[in-house]
Scaffold this active site. Sequence first.
Site, mmCIF file in Angstrom:
data_model
loop_
_atom_site.group_PDB
_atom_site.id
_atom_site.type_symbol
_atom_site.label_atom_id
_atom_site.label_comp_id
_atom_site.label_asym_id
_atom_site.label_seq_id
_atom_site.Cartn_x
_atom_site.Cartn_y
_atom_site.Cartn_z
ATOM 1 N N ASP A 225 0.867 -1.166 0.000
ATOM 2 C CA ASP A 225 0.000 0.000 0.000
ATOM 3 C C ASP A 225 0.917 1.232 0.000
ATOM 4 O O ASP A 225 2.121 1.132 0.283
ATOM 5 C CB ASP A 225 -0.947 -0.010 1.210
ATOM 6 C CG ASP A 225 -2.133 0.940 0.991
ATOM 7 O OD1 ASP A 225 -2.073 1.774 0.060
ATOM 8 O OD2 ASP A 225 -3.122 0.871 1.753
HETATM 9 C C1 BGC Z 1 -4.929 3.435 0.147
HETATM 10 C C2 BGC Z 1 -5.031 2.539 -1.074
HETATM 11 C C3 BGC Z 1 -4.863 3.372 -2.314
HETATM 12 C C4 BGC Z 1 -3.521 4.078 -2.254
HETATM 13 C C5 BGC Z 1 -3.253 4.967 -3.445
HETATM 14 C C6 BGC Z 1 -3.675 4.273 0.133
HETATM 15 O O1 BGC Z 1 -3.757 5.224 1.132
HETATM 16 O O2 BGC Z 1 -4.952 2.656 1.320
HETATM 17 O O3 BGC Z 1 -6.258 1.881 -1.078
HETATM 18 O O4 BGC Z 1 -4.957 2.563 -3.453
HETATM 19 O O5 BGC Z 1 -3.502 4.911 -1.105
HETATM 20 O O6 BGC Z 1 -4.030 6.093 -3.417
#
Ligand code: BGC
Length: 828
Positions: A225
């Site tokens: 993530d």
């Molecule tokens: C989120 C993800 C997301 C990523 C990119 C993270 O904070 O948990 O779900 O895809 O950011 O924006």
Amino acid sequence: MPQTFDVEHVLANISEQDKIALLSGIDFWHTHPIPEFNVPSIRATDGPNGIRGTKFFAGIPAACLPCGTALGATWDRDLIYQAGELLGDECIAKGAHCWLGPTINMQRAPLGGRGFESFAEDPHLSGILAKSIILGCESKGVISTVKHFVGNDQEHERRAVDVLVTQRALREIYLRPFQIVARDAKPGALMTSYNKINGKHVVEDERMLNLIREEWKWNPLVMSDWYGTYTTIDSMNAGLDLEMPGVSRYRGKFIESAVQARLIKQSTVDARARKVLEFVKQASQVQVSEVERGRDLPEDRALNRKLCANSIVLLKNEGILPLPREIKKIALIGSHMKCPAISGGGSASLEPYYSVSLYDACREALPDAEVLYQVGAYAHKMLPVIDRLLSNAIIQFYNEPMCKERHLISTEPVSTTAFQFMDYYAPGLNRALFWATLIGDFTPDTSGIWDFGLSVFGTANLYIDDELVIDNTTSQTRGTAFFGKGTVEVLGSKELVAGTIYKVRIEFGSANTTTMKTVGMVNFGGGAASLGACLRMNREEMIENAVEAATEADYTILCTGLNKDWESEGFDRMHMDLPPGVDELISKVLKAAADKTVIVNQSGTPVTMPWADQARCIVQGWYGGNETGHGIADVLFGEVNPCAKLPLSWPVDVKHNPAYLNYASVGGRVLYGEDIYGGYRFYEKTGREVLFPFGHGLSYTTFNVSPNVTVAPEIFNMDVPTVATVQIKNTGKLAGAQILQLYISAPESSTPRPSKELHGFEKVFVQPGEEKTVNIQLDRYATSFWDEIEDMWKSEQGTYEVLIGTSSQEVVARGKFQVDRTSYWRGL
Ligand code: BGC
């Protein structure tokens, strides 16, 4: 056709630096290209209900689909497959090869900030719908990234929290949707979660990542993530292929050094790079748009409208809906009537192509009716961002603060007073420290005192006609905005005259100018700010006006609820109540006109409804995407016969939910003390009443289901699908769909088990008077529980009951089958 490459050839011939560079992103959304070897840069994009593209700030508008719980409420595999196809097409238009979705974490408790993103509280429903959306998206050639593996079920301390969960609950509840996806869809990518599971961050837990590859034989690209890679050596050795986003914080030269020190094997680097190359090769087969653009086609609008209408759950209806078309005078009341909530907050939110309000949709449905409109009670948490009253607005960027001599670096036009700069780049702009000025014309539509609210990640002041109205620079207090990085909303006010043009100016300093500590939060950099404005009104008077309108009208629709300020990534809700004043509004309107009032609630997860007994008609509207207004109106006016069912239990009170005593991070950990008894498994086992059960949803027609379920073969065989069969008849006057839910009960089990568990469902469309035979297939998951002693699935000998329900509480047919021999298994 895009050029391609041979993975092994590239691996054998690229430099060690390139090989290592493949293991992290180069910026927020792209992988490392190696042009000499035809290895392109792959673009990934958010998110669960629409494709935002590469820009949080000044993004290209996109289709906004209903949120996860809304899609979950359709229980409709085919429709969800089509939603996946639309998301795939939208990715292609945005130049993206890889979709960062779907989200399949669990709604362990009603207050989870991201609960709205996931489909359901039940792992079977969640996994089956995830499979459909993934297959739909991947049918377009776009890779789907199922997320977040695993246990990101709350936002509080999401990067640090240690989820203490039994192996049984982990397997049966939290991993199960991923397991179904691994079995039935095998998407090309998987995103790890931020949190720990039982002492170890998943991103560096070999056991967890091996489970996917070795036990499930599924080999997706494993990406972290965003800023969820915490180490160089452990994450490499555990199996994390790609650190996102770039530029790398833990890889690059650190990997070189770790390889030299023999803390990471060369073969491990090769294996991770090979996987990234395989992913790039697969992803690059789809021909995506070279420039990021929108689509907004009529057929997409139609699908989005259908998705929304099919997600609307009719919770209660005592003879009010559908509304007649002959209404002469209708009262349209509520905060959400003109400002629809189209999506939750955080990485799910995006700039929509358009949005349809319920107010406009009702006017379309009743072109000749007299409309009495009243807000009744505001429901915003932050004051509404200024958009339609704003004109000629721009943002100018500088590398120097306001009081110094400044050199203008870039200028961007804007249409609202909210901006996030985490992925904004302009040549010459120092992303680590910059300043920006938003200037625009604000023309109030009503005279009076206007309240302004400014929250910021960074620093910001508001000036109106050069007078300082809000200082959110000198002293700052942490709030929940901007993934939990922002300040609280600081308020100011000014008396304004309708029709006069006022110069609003926000002087903004980027993320690093903040004086607040940002421990434990994801630092997306860049910074963000949001300015809202609202006419100050007398609360009692607003309610009185609404009651008067409801009394006078033939019918009233009252639409209210939460929005993306209440439900968002970055923080959890503090309570389950509607915004202050809303319950009072609803109660008073119902007291005056319950027999002709429809209450429509928009939220991604449950809210308390202390007025539920008073209400004759309650409709759950979720966050409905672009077509929110149309979708709700289609159901209210009978254009669509409601057919959705709750994908989660709706407790009476937040204190009743199974995770109530064990939610939020305490001392760095959260105990999943309810074990396998999440959602309806808990309410059923403990006999605790809910306001509306899992699987509940009414229709405008009636159905009769034959009370006996035939199960064949009667002796369950793990290798042959077992089929449960029932008859259903539409006994009403309208065509409609019933969702038949198959629950399994194992009363003879030697181990405590839920009273019932969902293991199949079928959405059946039936014409009036028509009768259909419905077959629902069962697999070995239906009889198995996770045996912690054997560390395997156990399908236990005994008699199993098959219960067909129209909700988890409403069992309408029963049958039985036998497992004549206990067996154990692993894998899929
Ligand atoms: C989120 C993800 C997301 C990523 C990119 C993270 O904070 O948990 O779900 O895809 O950011 O924006």
